[in-house]
Design a protein around this motif. Structure first.
Motif, PDB file in Angstrom:
ATOM      1  N   ARG A  84     -26.533   7.133  -7.660  1.00 20.55           N
ATOM      2  CA  ARG A  84     -26.043   7.902  -6.514  1.00 20.55           C
ATOM      3  C   ARG A  84     -25.088   7.024  -5.713  1.00 20.55           C
ATOM      4  O   ARG A  84     -25.407   5.874  -5.404  1.00 20.55           O
ATOM      5  CB  ARG A  84     -27.218   8.293  -5.623  1.00 20.55           C
ATOM      6  CG  ARG A  84     -26.855   8.802  -4.226  1.00 20.55           C
ATOM      7  CD  ARG A  84     -28.100   8.968  -3.373  1.00 20.55           C
ATOM      8  NE  ARG A  84     -28.896  10.097  -3.839  1.00 20.55           N
ATOM      9  CZ  ARG A  84     -28.863  11.303  -3.263  1.00 20.55           C
ATOM     10  NH1 ARG A  84     -28.097  11.523  -2.210  1.00 20.55           N
ATOM     11  NH2 ARG A  84     -29.607  12.273  -3.747  1.00 20.55           N
ATOM     12  N   ALA A  85     -23.929   7.546  -5.376  1.00 16.67           N
ATOM     13  CA  ALA A  85     -23.004   6.775  -4.524  1.00 16.67           C
ATOM     14  C   ALA A  85     -22.168   7.754  -3.733  1.00 16.67           C
ATOM     15  O   ALA A  85     -21.904   8.877  -4.167  1.00 16.67           O
ATOM     16  CB  ALA A  85     -22.131   5.863  -5.366  1.00 16.67           C
ATOM     17  N   GLN A  86     -21.742   7.302  -2.567  1.00 14.27           N
ATOM     18  CA  GLN A  86     -21.145   8.202  -1.577  1.00 14.27           C
ATOM     19  C   GLN A  86     -19.757   7.737  -1.173  1.00 14.27           C
ATOM     20  O   GLN A  86     -19.482   6.540  -1.094  1.00 14.27           O
ATOM     21  CB  GLN A  86     -22.075   8.244  -0.360  1.00 14.27           C
ATOM     22  CG  GLN A  86     -21.697   9.309   0.660  1.00 14.27           C
ATOM     23  CD  GLN A  86     -22.738   9.423   1.753  1.00 14.27           C
ATOM     24  OE1 GLN A  86     -23.904   9.097   1.536  1.00 14.27           O
ATOM     25  NE2 GLN A  86     -22.318   9.870   2.922  1.00 14.27           N
ATOM     26  N   VAL A  87     -18.881   8.702  -0.906  1.00 14.56           N
ATOM     27  CA  VAL A  87     -17.489   8.412  -0.549  1.00 14.56           C
ATOM     28  C   VAL A  87     -17.353   8.191   0.962  1.00 14.56           C
ATOM     29  O   VAL A  87     -17.751   9.060   1.749  1.00 14.56           O
ATOM     30  CB  VAL A  87     -16.577   9.587  -0.964  1.00 14.56           C
ATOM     31  CG1 VAL A  87     -15.128   9.306  -0.574  1.00 14.56           C
ATOM     32  CG2 VAL A  87     -16.703   9.861  -2.457  1.00 14.56           C
ATOM     33  N   LEU A  88     -16.796   7.056   1.343  1.00 17.31           N
ATOM     34  CA  LEU A  88     -16.456   6.791   2.750  1.00 17.31           C
ATOM     35  C   LEU A  88     -14.978   7.138   2.975  1.00 17.31           C
ATOM     36  O   LEU A  88     -14.171   7.061   2.059  1.00 17.31           O
ATOM     37  CB  LEU A  88     -16.643   5.310   3.082  1.00 17.31           C
ATOM     38  CG  LEU A  88     -18.049   4.735   2.974  1.00 17.31           C
ATOM     39  CD1 LEU A  88     -18.024   3.248   3.342  1.00 17.31           C
ATOM     40  CD2 LEU A  88     -19.003   5.490   3.894  1.00 17.31           C
ATOM     41  N   PRO A  89     -14.621   7.486   4.216  1.00 15.05           N
ATOM     42  CA  PRO A  89     -13.204   7.789   4.503  1.00 15.05           C
ATOM     43  C   PRO A  89     -12.315   6.575   4.256  1.00 15.05           C
ATOM     44  O   PRO A  89     -12.755   5.430   4.378  1.00 15.05           O
ATOM     45  CB  PRO A  89     -13.207   8.138   6.000  1.00 15.05           C
ATOM     46  CG  PRO A  89     -14.621   8.311   6.392  1.00 15.05           C
ATOM     47  CD  PRO A  89     -15.477   7.583   5.404  1.00 15.05           C
ATOM     48  N   ALA A  90     -11.059   6.830   3.926  1.00 14.80           N
ATOM     49  CA  ALA A  90     -10.095   5.743   3.712  1.00 14.80           C
ATOM     50  C   ALA A  90      -9.832   4.993   5.012  1.00 14.80           C
ATOM     51  O   ALA A  90     -10.031   5.519   6.109  1.00 14.80           O
ATOM     52  CB  ALA A  90      -8.782   6.321   3.185  1.00 14.80           C
ATOM     53  N   LYS A  91      -9.385   3.754   4.865  1.00 13.47           N
ATOM     54  CA  LYS A  91      -8.827   2.975   5.982  1.00 13.47           C
ATOM     55  C   LYS A  91      -7.350   2.815   5.701  1.00 13.47           C
ATOM     56  O   LYS A  91      -6.989   2.209   4.689  1.00 13.47           O
ATOM     57  CB  LYS A  91      -9.434   1.570   5.990  1.00 13.47           C
ATOM     58  CG  LYS A  91     -10.643   1.382   6.843  1.00 13.47           C
ATOM     59  CD  LYS A  91     -10.904  -0.129   6.973  1.00 13.47           C
ATOM     60  CE  LYS A  91     -12.189  -0.410   7.719  1.00 13.47           C
ATOM     61  NZ  LYS A  91     -12.488  -1.861   7.753  1.00 13.47           N
ATOM     62  N   TRP A  92      -6.485   3.312   6.536  1.00 13.70           N
ATOM     63  CA  TRP A  92      -5.058   3.084   6.327  1.00 13.70           C
ATOM     64  C   TRP A  92      -4.397   2.868   7.680  1.00 13.70           C
ATOM     65  O   TRP A  92      -4.827   3.442   8.651  1.00 13.70           O
ATOM     66  CB  TRP A  92      -4.414   4.249   5.564  1.00 13.70           C
ATOM     67  CG  TRP A  92      -3.020   3.966   5.086  1.00 13.70           C
ATOM     68  CD1 TRP A  92      -1.883   4.589   5.493  1.00 13.70           C
ATOM     69  CD2 TRP A  92      -2.615   2.976   4.131  1.00 13.70           C
ATOM     70  NE1 TRP A  92      -0.798   4.054   4.843  1.00 13.70           N
ATOM     71  CE2 TRP A  92      -1.211   3.068   4.007  1.00 13.70           C
ATOM     72  CE3 TRP A  92      -3.310   2.024   3.384  1.00 13.70           C
ATOM     73  CZ2 TRP A  92      -0.483   2.234   3.170  1.00 13.70           C
ATOM     74  CZ3 TRP A  92      -2.582   1.203   2.552  1.00 13.70           C
ATOM     75  CH2 TRP A  92      -1.183   1.308   2.432  1.00 13.70           C
ATOM     76  N   ASP A  93      -3.430   2.107   7.761  1.00 17.45           N
ATOM     77  CA  ASP A  93      -2.638   1.592   8.904  1.00 17.45           C
ATOM     78  C   ASP A  93      -3.457   0.887   9.970  1.00 17.45           C
ATOM     79  O   ASP A  93      -4.340   0.146   9.703  1.00 17.45           O
ATOM     80  CB  ASP A  93      -1.786   2.676   9.584  1.00 17.45           C
ATOM     81  CG  ASP A  93      -2.528   3.977   9.824  1.00 17.45           C
ATOM     82  OD1 ASP A  93      -1.996   5.011   9.390  1.00 17.45           O
ATOM     83  OD2 ASP A  93      -3.643   3.961  10.386  1.00 17.45           O
TER      84      ASP A  93
END
Lengths: 437, 437
Positions: free
Chosen positions: A428-437
């Motif tokens: 099981r693994a979960q998606v975190l939001p991207a980090k950009w700028d």
């Protein structure tokens, strides 16, 4: 290995949870991993899953209940990575399996053994081995056909596919375990019709359902492993999620193959189910008569008799809405590893044919496992026709690709009349939001 | 790092061999490696090359001649791999460099230091770091153009080349050091016009001239390294031979890139020349005005001012006939790393843009280094036009590709008016006959 008494369906443990109908970890399984009590600074050490417990192999070794090769093997498992145990080879693996089977079987002495049990609910896992290299294969012809249809409507699967188990090198540093939080990758994409790429968070994030194959015993550089003995070099299998950023992959992969689209993360399940445990679920492996037959270095009579493994696999999706509404994850697909065009033995033989040395603890990925029918596809890009046919979830949501907060849940098991049902546990693994700028 | 007193051309060592005109290892260089006395069971430990000697950093640390950060750094170098030293970062690297420069400079105290010298002629080398992952780039536009012209006469370099430093994962297990004997690989090839591949010894064995780049300090998974600070993560460079089996490569590489054609061996020179030592040989990096300018995450003013490195490189070939006749190796080509289309900083920034974590001791290959003119090509396939224009050697032999017994000898150095000439030493490895039957 042929089936032996350690596969007897009638065998029970004095540990009640190992006899529960639903457990992935009955006495016939005995998968290996590395663990410690969660939230402590204890050293990681080897363990074996039984029912809802972990058998602490460091404690067991300390207790001195085994002798001979099984004792040596348990001692090697007391380390924070299982490489030394892997390197001991199949006789040691089997000796320890049989000793554990006897000790935890219903007639076994319980006093010392009980003191070596740690509840699974209280532990955290480590990578089972120091992984020196990770190679990802491409061995499902159904996956290959599905992808080619989507990406090159007039194209065909590349001509080498039917002649060799195609593979590429993957990234070791970003391999994690079930429970991993995976940050959405950023990178370059070239939009259809554009002449200048842009860069930013991936918009086509996908999983790939695979099995991870741990190499037990390696080979010297320059010496190939014959296909007939190749499986002696394999310790066992786990579930592997080969996260894939499809938009990044499409732009970067010519001419040298996938790179950043894959290297941001790979997730493994913590327990390695041994080749010994999998023996009863072997099945014949055949090549359609109209297809090329394998070259001699990839061919053996044993393969045809029992080269394939009927490992059932399932992928489910749990969105934030599932969690809010306390709904179980939604099953996306179910298939079996038996459909794979190339076998484990062929992967190992091919990997070494040019002299490349495998080492104990190396990891191979099977490649995406998709079966012949549409609902057996091992990746969203196949299930949703590259996003054109989004999946409808019971939460009222749809999915073309993965959204932030989504958890991908893979599971696997083997069953066969007259044998126990054994499982791989969960990845099981979960998606975190991207980090950009 | 701008040039500092440790680059003064006038600086001399009290060790006479460090002042020899021909030495690659004057006081201004001070490259790091791992060594032990040959033929012993001594532990490998860190060393620095000076003249014809190795400065034994374990002995130096033991002698207690340094204090503060330099002493901590020397202690970290006493281990059999330099990962912990790399991980200390640029201030530690520089502190040790300056302390060594002072100790071995003409005014330095000689008694304790002399006891820490071991003749290079008496040592054997180890890999300088535990390499967690190896990534091979593709950053020479001249190489890319040469290859495309040979393999796809009507084709062009892939469109992503001018937008990103393209790369793929390589194999760690088969990386060796100068002196390596490389067995000719075997594998599948599809002959022109054939419909069935055959398998056997490689018939188009080649080298690729590259620089190896050792990562000093890594990054956390999910966090990219900005291009402006990317070089702070680089410890230094060595010479790298990316052995390539061209016939195997052509057949296996679509769609996932090179695999067995590369993974049988990679050879490194034993000494890592630090970024600090290379500072005086920096030069401006520019992109032709008609080419796309780099995207912001690959762009920085510092790059344009001094992003390129003028590292001179040479490849020579020594056949069995050269050895029989006591002839020196025949130079095949000479070029400079300054021609490369992408810089070190851009490679590091791109590698991490999607969140892939680098770790101390990771290795990057620069990709083949070919310059704009024909005699600057970094691989035989370019020099011989894919074998159509064999090279004539002074031994009377010709070479289209490498033959058994051939030794490939790479060397590299930096020179610039007003600065010392510093070298990389030699990267030499020899082809053994294939094993096949």
């Amino acid at each position: 290995m042929k089936s032996d008494h350690s596969h007897d369906i009638g065998a029970k443990s004095w540990l009640a949870s190992a006899n529960d109908a639903g457990t992935p970890f009955p006495l016939q399984n005995l998968p290996f991993g590395v663990f410690r009590r969660a939230g402590t600074n204890e050293a990681f050490r080897g363990g074996v899953a039984l029912g809802d417990q972990v058998i602490d192999l460091a404690a067991l070794s300390e207790a001195g209940v085994f002798s001979g090769l099984a004792a040596d093997a348990a001692r090697a498992c007391a380390q924070p990575a299982l490489n030394a145990f892997f390197d001991m080879g199949k006789h040691a693996w089997r000796a320890l399996r049989h000793a554990l089977f006897a000790l935890f079987g219903s007639g076994g002495p319980q006093d010392a053994a009980k003191r070596c049990l740690v509840p699974q609910a209280s532990v955290e896992y480590g990578l089972p081995a120091r992984i020196g290299d990770y190679t990802d294969f491409y061995t499902s012809i159904d996956h290959a056909r599905n992808i080619v249809k989507l990406l090159r409507p007039d194209g065909a699967v590349s001509p080498n596919f039917q002649w060799m188990p195609v593979a590429y090198h993957g990234r070791v540093s970003s391999i994690g375990l079930s429970g991993q939080k995976v940050r959405r990758p950023c990178g370059q994409r070239m939009a259809a019709g554009a002449h200048v790429p842009d860069v930013g968070p991936c918009e086509r994030l996908d999983y790939e359902l695979e099995l991870g194959i741990f190499i037990g015993v390696g080979n010297p550089q320059g010496e190939r492993i014959p296909v007939a003995s190749a499986e002696d070099h394999v310790f066992g299998l786990c579930l592997l999620n080969d996260w894939s950023a499809r938009d990044i992959q499409a732009w970067e992969s010519t001419p040298l193959g996938p790179f950043l689209a894959k290297s941001f993360a790979t997730t493994l399940s913590p327990w390695i189910v041994t080749m010994d445990a999998l023996a009863p679920y072997r099945t014949s492996w055949t090549r359609p008569a109209e297809d090329p037959q394998p070259l001699p270095y990839l061919s053996s009579a044993v393969l045809e008799e029992s080269g394939a493994l009927d490992i059932r696999l399932e992928v489910a999706l749990e969105t934030a809405m599932h969690r809010r509404d306390a709904l179980p994850p939604t099953r996306l697909s179910r298939t079996s590893f038996r459909h794979q065009y190339w076998t484990l033995a062929q992967m190992v033989a091919h990997h070494t044919v040019a002299g490349c040395n495998l080492r104990s603890g190396d990891l191979l990925g099977s490649g995406t496992i998709s079966g012949p029918s549409r609902d057996e596809a091992g990746a969203l890009i196949e299930l949703t026709q590259a996003g054109h046919a989004p999946i409808h979830l019971p939460t009222g949501e749809t999915r073309a690709f993965l959204e932030d907060g989504d958890a991908v849940v893979m599971s696997g098991w083997c069953e066969r009349p007259g044998y126990a049902r054994i499982g791989f546990g969960e990845n099981r693994a979960q998606v975190l939001p991207a980090k950009w700028d």
